[in-house]
Motif scaffolding. Structure first.
Motif, PDB file in Angstrom:
ATOM      1  N   MET A 153      -4.519  10.557   5.645  1.00  0.00           N
ATOM      2  CA  MET A 153      -3.632  10.289   4.496  1.00  0.00           C
ATOM      3  C   MET A 153      -2.220  10.813   4.767  1.00  0.00           C
ATOM      4  O   MET A 153      -1.226  10.156   4.440  1.00  0.00           O
ATOM      5  N   GLN A 154      -2.139  12.000   5.364  1.00  0.00           N
ATOM      6  CA  GLN A 154      -0.848  12.586   5.702  1.00  0.00           C
ATOM      7  C   GLN A 154      -0.079  11.691   6.678  1.00  0.00           C
ATOM      8  O   GLN A 154       1.107  11.426   6.506  1.00  0.00           O
ATOM      9  N   GLN A 155      -0.787  11.198   7.698  1.00  0.00           N
ATOM     10  CA  GLN A 155      -0.127  10.347   8.701  1.00  0.00           C
ATOM     11  C   GLN A 155       0.292   9.011   8.094  1.00  0.00           C
ATOM     12  O   GLN A 155       1.341   8.469   8.429  1.00  0.00           O
ATOM     13  N   LEU A 156      -0.517   8.481   7.180  1.00  0.00           N
ATOM     14  CA  LEU A 156      -0.140   7.239   6.487  1.00  0.00           C
ATOM     15  C   LEU A 156       1.117   7.462   5.640  1.00  0.00           C
ATOM     16  O   LEU A 156       1.973   6.582   5.554  1.00  0.00           O
ATOM     17  N   GLY A 157       1.199   8.660   5.033  1.00  0.00           N
ATOM     18  CA  GLY A 157       2.379   8.990   4.236  1.00  0.00           C
ATOM     19  C   GLY A 157       3.640   8.970   5.094  1.00  0.00           C
ATOM     20  O   GLY A 157       4.660   8.387   4.709  1.00  0.00           O
ATOM     21  N   ILE A 158       3.544   9.579   6.264  1.00  0.00           N
ATOM     22  CA  ILE A 158       4.702   9.601   7.184  1.00  0.00           C
ATOM     23  C   ILE A 158       5.046   8.178   7.624  1.00  0.00           C
ATOM     24  O   ILE A 158       6.201   7.763   7.621  1.00  0.00           O
ATOM     25  N   LEU A 159       3.988   7.437   7.981  1.00  0.00           N
ATOM     26  CA  LEU A 159       4.157   6.037   8.414  1.00  0.00           C
ATOM     27  C   LEU A 159       4.885   5.217   7.347  1.00  0.00           C
ATOM     28  O   LEU A 159       5.814   4.458   7.642  1.00  0.00           O
ATOM     29  N   SER A 160       4.475   5.420   6.100  1.00  0.00           N
ATOM     30  CA  SER A 160       5.040   4.621   5.003  1.00  0.00           C
ATOM     31  C   SER A 160       6.517   4.931   4.763  1.00  0.00           C
ATOM     32  O   SER A 160       7.211   4.151   4.129  1.00  0.00           O
ATOM     33  N   VAL A 191     -13.694   3.993   5.058  1.00  0.00           N
ATOM     34  CA  VAL A 191     -12.333   3.636   4.676  1.00  0.00           C
ATOM     35  C   VAL A 191     -11.825   4.678   3.687  1.00  0.00           C
ATOM     36  O   VAL A 191     -12.470   4.947   2.681  1.00  0.00           O
ATOM     37  N   VAL A 192     -10.667   5.288   3.998  1.00  0.00           N
ATOM     38  CA  VAL A 192     -10.131   6.300   3.084  1.00  0.00           C
ATOM     39  C   VAL A 192      -8.893   5.793   2.332  1.00  0.00           C
ATOM     40  O   VAL A 192      -8.506   6.359   1.314  1.00  0.00           O
ATOM     41  N   ALA A 193      -8.295   4.720   2.833  1.00  0.00           N
ATOM     42  CA  ALA A 193      -7.169   4.089   2.130  1.00  0.00           C
ATOM     43  C   ALA A 193      -7.061   2.664   2.639  1.00  0.00           C
ATOM     44  O   ALA A 193      -7.347   2.405   3.806  1.00  0.00           O
ATOM     45  N   GLU A 194      -6.679   1.752   1.761  1.00  0.00           N
ATOM     46  CA  GLU A 194      -6.549   0.375   2.265  1.00  0.00           C
ATOM     47  C   GLU A 194      -5.523  -0.434   1.485  1.00  0.00           C
ATOM     48  O   GLU A 194      -5.207  -0.129   0.344  1.00  0.00           O
ATOM     49  N   GLN A 195      -5.009  -1.414   2.174  1.00  0.00           N
ATOM     50  CA  GLN A 195      -4.120  -2.423   1.583  1.00  0.00           C
ATOM     51  C   GLN A 195      -2.902  -1.821   0.885  1.00  0.00           C
ATOM     52  O   GLN A 195      -2.566  -2.209  -0.213  1.00  0.00           O
ATOM     53  N   ILE A 196      -2.258  -0.866   1.556  1.00  0.00           N
ATOM     54  CA  ILE A 196      -1.008  -0.315   1.027  1.00  0.00           C
ATOM     55  C   ILE A 196       0.132  -1.154   1.605  1.00  0.00           C
ATOM     56  O   ILE A 196       0.378  -1.132   2.806  1.00  0.00           O
ATOM     57  N   ASP A 197       0.771  -1.929   0.732  1.00  0.00           N
ATOM     58  CA  ASP A 197       1.753  -2.890   1.245  1.00  0.00           C
ATOM     59  C   ASP A 197       3.064  -2.884   0.466  1.00  0.00           C
ATOM     60  O   ASP A 197       3.800  -3.867   0.452  1.00  0.00           O
ATOM     61  N   SER A 198       3.356  -1.760  -0.206  1.00  0.00           N
ATOM     62  CA  SER A 198       4.646  -1.661  -0.903  1.00  0.00           C
ATOM     63  C   SER A 198       4.979  -0.181  -1.125  1.00  0.00           C
ATOM     64  O   SER A 198       4.096   0.679  -1.065  1.00  0.00           O
ATOM     65  N   GLU A 199       6.271   0.060  -1.409  1.00  0.00           N
ATOM     66  CA  GLU A 199       6.717   1.418  -1.688  1.00  0.00           C
ATOM     67  C   GLU A 199       6.000   1.982  -2.915  1.00  0.00           C
ATOM     68  O   GLU A 199       5.632   3.157  -2.943  1.00  0.00           O
ATOM     69  N   GLN A 200       5.785   1.119  -3.911  1.00  0.00           N
ATOM     70  CA  GLN A 200       5.133   1.554  -5.154  1.00  0.00           C
ATOM     71  C   GLN A 200       3.701   2.001  -4.888  1.00  0.00           C
ATOM     72  O   GLN A 200       3.253   3.034  -5.373  1.00  0.00           O
ATOM     73  N   LYS A 201       2.993   1.171  -4.105  1.00  0.00           N
ATOM     74  CA  LYS A 201       1.598   1.525  -3.788  1.00  0.00           C
ATOM     75  C   LYS A 201       1.537   2.798  -2.969  1.00  0.00           C
ATOM     76  O   LYS A 201       0.683   3.658  -3.210  1.00  0.00           O
ATOM     77  N   ALA A 202       2.453   2.917  -2.013  1.00  0.00           N
ATOM     78  CA  ALA A 202       2.483   4.112  -1.173  1.00  0.00           C
ATOM     79  C   ALA A 202       2.736   5.342  -2.040  1.00  0.00           C
ATOM     80  O   ALA A 202       2.088   6.377  -1.886  1.00  0.00           O
ATOM     81  N   ALA A 203       3.657   5.211  -2.991  1.00  0.00           N
ATOM     82  CA  ALA A 203       3.984   6.340  -3.871  1.00  0.00           C
ATOM     83  C   ALA A 203       2.778   6.737  -4.725  1.00  0.00           C
ATOM     84  O   ALA A 203       2.582   7.912  -5.036  1.00  0.00           O
ATOM     85  N   ALA A 204       1.965   5.744  -5.087  1.00  0.00           N
ATOM     86  CA  ALA A 204       0.821   6.019  -5.959  1.00  0.00           C
ATOM     87  C   ALA A 204      -0.344   6.650  -5.203  1.00  0.00           C
ATOM     88  O   ALA A 204      -1.106   7.435  -5.762  1.00  0.00           O
ATOM     89  N   VAL A 205      -0.502   6.288  -3.940  1.00  0.00           N
ATOM     90  CA  VAL A 205      -1.714   6.663  -3.214  1.00  0.00           C
ATOM     91  C   VAL A 205      -1.498   7.753  -2.153  1.00  0.00           C
ATOM     92  O   VAL A 205      -2.371   8.582  -1.914  1.00  0.00           O
TER      93      VAL A 205
END
Ligand code: CO
Length: 209
Positions: A153-160, A191-205
């Motif tokens: 989740m941390q790495q996905l946050g950086i990626l986003s 699966v720990v996170a999926e289909q994050i495809d916008s800034e809004q979704k990233a901010a929420a998850v």
């Protein structure tokens, strides 16, 4: 498997098997690549990204490092990301961690791993940020599994938050970010996170958005 010669023998057998199944396979892949997935995985030899997903040559653009990390100043992963998104136009980016990860174990212990300790510093931050949550898990195996999920989740946050991903999202809906943890003991992915495809979704998850 111990002999490097076995690898070459296996390669010969694999290439002829592939040709037997599909005589045009290598001719087709030679003409170029259009992978649908960028995989960011750990270097661990027990995590066979392509085999465990049934991916064939041409399906996956791959980056691996110790602890499947996305560092915003790492020109290596940023180049991979830039090429995957802006040139290959991959629709999916997957960060794949795994259970029983040596990098996570090392980050939980004393700093005695030489240069690797520098590379583990971001995982140590994740440990600090989730101290209470992790201390609540008594079983060491479950604790590592939890940390594997938090690290993904941390790495996905950086990626986003990388300019490459932000710019891509501004242009449209690509790419989708996903987070997985591979269980070495069962061969199964959770699966720990999926289909994050916008800034809004990233901010929420995702963390730190
Ligand atoms: Co690992």
């Amino acid at each position: 498997m111990e002999s490097f010669k076995t690898l070459i023998e296996n390669n010969r057998a694999w290439a002829s098997e592939m040709l037997a199944q599909d005589p045009e396979f290598f001719k087709r892949t030679e003409s170029g690549q259009a992978p649908h997935f960028l995989m960011i995985g750990c270097s661990d030899s027990r995590v066979p990204l392509e085999r465990m997903t049934g991916a064939l040559p041409g399906d996956m653009f791959v980056h691996r490092n110790i602890g499947n990390q996305v560092w915003s100043m790492d020109v290596n992963i940023l180049s991979v990301l830039h090429y995957a998104i802006n040139v290959l136009d991959v629709p999916h980016v997957i960060v794949c961690g795994h259970d029983n990860c040596g990098a996570l174990k090392a980050a939980m212990g004393p700093a005695s791993n030489g240069v690797v300790d520098h590379w583990l510093s971001d995982i140590r931050n994740t440990l600090r940020w989730h101290k209470d949550e992790l201390e609540a898990v008594a079983d060491p195996k479950a604790k590592l599994a939890k940390l594997a999920e938090l690290n993904v989740m941390q790495q996905l946050g950086i990626l986003s938050r990388t300019p490459v991903i932000r710019d891509a999202w501004e242009r449209g809906k690509r790419p989708m970010l996903h987070g997985w943890v591979y269980d070495i003991s069962s061969g199964l992915i959770r699966v720990v996170a999926e289909q994050i495809d916008s800034e809004q979704k990233a901010a929420a998850v995702l963390p730190n958005n």
